[in-house]
Design a protein around this motif. Structure first.
Motif: not given
Length: 120
Positions: A95-106
């Motif tokens: 799966y690919c997924a998107a997180a706001d602003s940085w890699c270690f965000n939700t």
């Protein structure tokens, strides 16, 4: 509406390569980190890699370091996961997924997944 669509999965033999694609729409790759995750039957979901929105820096799980590489083409709104020297234990839905602003965000936005099977 933010959308992510994966493609490129398939059946390969051990040692072979595959390239997965994640086409995004409704947001900019300059603003969202894109992570790749995988889940095998009966196992927990595992983070595989991430590419940062600000500078394109990448992060990898130890299990794939040196074999997998993630990259992006902002003109095509696409993030790639190049997988080399595949092993049977790499078999999973990716799966690919998107997180706001940085890699270690939700990770709030997810694609539907693409199956990768590594078997002789």
């Amino acid at each position: 509406q933010l959308q992510l669509v994966e493609s490129g999965g398939g059946l390969v033999q051990p040692g072979e390569s595959l390239r997965l694609s994640c086409v995004v729409s409704g947001f900019s790759l300059d603003s969202y980190a894109i992570g790749w995750f995988r889940q095998a039957p009966g196992k927990e979901r595992e983070g595989v890699s991430c590419i940062s929105p600000s500078d394109g820096s990448q992060h990898y799980a130890d299990s794939v370091k040196g074999r997998f590489a993630t990259s992006r083409d902002k003109a095509k709104n696409t993030v790639y996961l190049e997988m080399k020297r595949l092993r049977p234990e790499d078999t999973a839905t990716y799966y690919c997924a998107a997180a706001d602003s940085w890699c270690f965000n939700t990770y709030d936005y997810w694609g539907q997944g693409t199956q990768v099977t590594v078997s002789s």
